[in-house]
Enzyme design. Structure first.
Site, PDB file in Angstrom:
ATOM      1  CE1 TYR A 192      40.672 -40.562  33.336  1.00 23.29           C
ATOM      2  CE2 TYR A 192      42.978 -39.919  33.455  1.00 23.29           C
ATOM      3  CZ  TYR A 192      42.009 -40.902  33.417  1.00 23.29           C
ATOM      4  OH  TYR A 192      42.377 -42.226  33.451  1.00 23.29           O
ATOM      5  CE  LYS A 200      68.964 -29.089  50.083  1.00 24.32           C
ATOM      6  NZ  LYS A 200      68.494 -28.146  51.110  1.00 24.32           N
ATOM      7  CG  MET A 235      49.964 -42.733  37.018  1.00 21.74           C
ATOM      8  SD  MET A 235      49.300 -44.254  37.747  1.00 21.74           S
ATOM      9  CE  MET A 235      48.133 -43.571  38.935  1.00 21.74           C
ATOM     10  NE  ARG A 287      65.073 -23.853  56.382  1.00 24.46           N
ATOM     11  CZ  ARG A 287      65.447 -24.031  55.112  1.00 24.46           C
ATOM     12  NH1 ARG A 287      64.534 -24.201  54.169  1.00 24.46           N
ATOM     13  NH2 ARG A 287      66.726 -24.034  54.795  1.00 24.46           N
TER      14      ARG A 287
END
EC number: 5.1.1.1
Length: 358
Positions: free
Chosen positions: A254, A34, A302, A129
């Site tokens: 940043y 998966k 990014m 779950r």
């Protein structure tokens, strides 16, 4: 110049699959693929796991992608089906479905199919779950046996909540409850995920379903794959694209969140959260540059991250930078970033190149 690249080792993949067989020599193996084979490439990985007895995916689109890629082995849908109209698709493609809810049972009972589906009845033994409750388990099991759309060889399964922690007694409690519920039901059983394969041999039934360990990553708390003789299948790497000298007190990136405590050399590396590197990785997260471990400094951007190469360095533009792999276990990076290896591997974005090697 090839920048952000996920280098995938087929030899490591084969090694890890053989380790699964050593851990659980008497079980059939359902390889879990998966989430794009945990970020490693769904079809390419499946094509190399030819010794697996079955594949497991989460959803029908993943299963259809495997069939489109030419894979013919049985495929198990770990979340089952979601709509009654999915059932003919499952039957036509030889997909096996997990039944974890009464609504799925009702859809099966109400359908008119041209054949019988192989089903896995999942019981909730404590994960809370997916899975039918222990109280309704016998009734659902009997209804499946009586359903003309269901193959009589119903398989039984559960999922462990804490198998990665050998000091937690919950796994033994879940195992005991499962054995109690399935007593007298001569069906094949599947309990063990990667952690249970490694840590709880009593849970190895007729089937095991390894996921993370196939990719060379430890499923156990506070361990790395090498602790279980596993080999990382992925090496995530890129290149240094800039080197600059900065002065003591200069801020990087940043928000100017990191100020250098000394005169030093900063390397700019071509990878960021746009490639899947975790934005929340803090200053100090290790990275390998030109064979040397150096710390990430400042915020992840990014497209770029910055590392402190030290006052004196031989690093140069174009040097290889390894974010994780055999030289730097992804488990270590995940620990620094306050997350788990699963997330790091699965978050690789489409702009990262994949390079498959024997």
């Amino acid at each position: 110049m090839r920048l952000a690249t996920a280098e995938i080792s087929f030899s490591a993949l084969a090694h890890n699959f053989n380790k699964v067989k050593q851990f659980a020599p008497n079980s059939q193996i359902m390889a879990v693929l998966k989430a794009n084979a945990y970020g490693h490439g769904l079809v390419r990985i499946a094509q190399r796991l030819d010794q697996a007895d079955a594949f497991a995916v989460a959803r029908i689109d993943e299963a259809l992608a495997l069939r489109a890629g030419g894979l013919v082995k049985p495929i198990v849908l770990l979340e089952g089906f979601f709509e009654p109209q999915d059932l003919p698709i499952l039957l036509a493609n030889n997909f096996q479905t997990i039944i974890h809810d009464r609504s799925q049972l009702e859809a099966l009972l109400a359908s008119e199919l041209d054949g019988q589906l192989i089903t896995w009845l999942k019981v909730d033994t404590g994960m809370h779950r997916l899975g039918v409750t222990p109280e309704e388990f016998d009734d659902v099991y009997q209804d499946l046996l009586a359903c003309q759309n269901v193959h009589p060889a119903i398989r039984l399964m559960t999922h462990f909540a804490c198998a990665d922690d050998l000091n937690n007694s919950k796994t033994q409690q879940q195992l005991g409850l499962f054995k109690q519920l399935v007593q007298g039901k001569a069906q094949q059983h599947c309990l063990a995920n990667s952690a249970a394969i490694v840590g709880w041999p009593d849970s190895h039934g007729e089937w095991v379903r390894p996921g993370l360990m196939v990719y060379g990553v430890s499923p156990m708390l506070n361990c790395v794959g090498a602790d279980h003789q596993l080999q990382p299948v992925m090496r995530l790497k890129t290149r240094v694209i800039s080197i600059r000298q900065i002065k003591k007190g200069d801020a990087i990136g940043y928000g100017s969140t990191w100020q250098s405590p000394r005169d030093t050399t900063i390397g700019v590396i071509a990878i960021g959260y746009g490639d899947g590197y975790p934005r929340h990785a803090p200053t100090g997260t290790p990275i390998i540059v030109n064979g040397q471990q150096v710390p990430l400094v400042g915020r992840v951007s990014m497209d770029m991250i910055t590392v402190d190469l030290g006052p004196v360095t031989e690093a140069k533009i174009g040097d290889e930078a390894i974010l994780w792999g055999p030289e730097l276990p992804v488990e270590i990076v995940a620990q620094h970033a306050g997350t788990i290896p699963y997330e790091l591997l699965c978050n690789i974005t489409p702009r990262v190149d994949y390079l498959y090697r024997e």
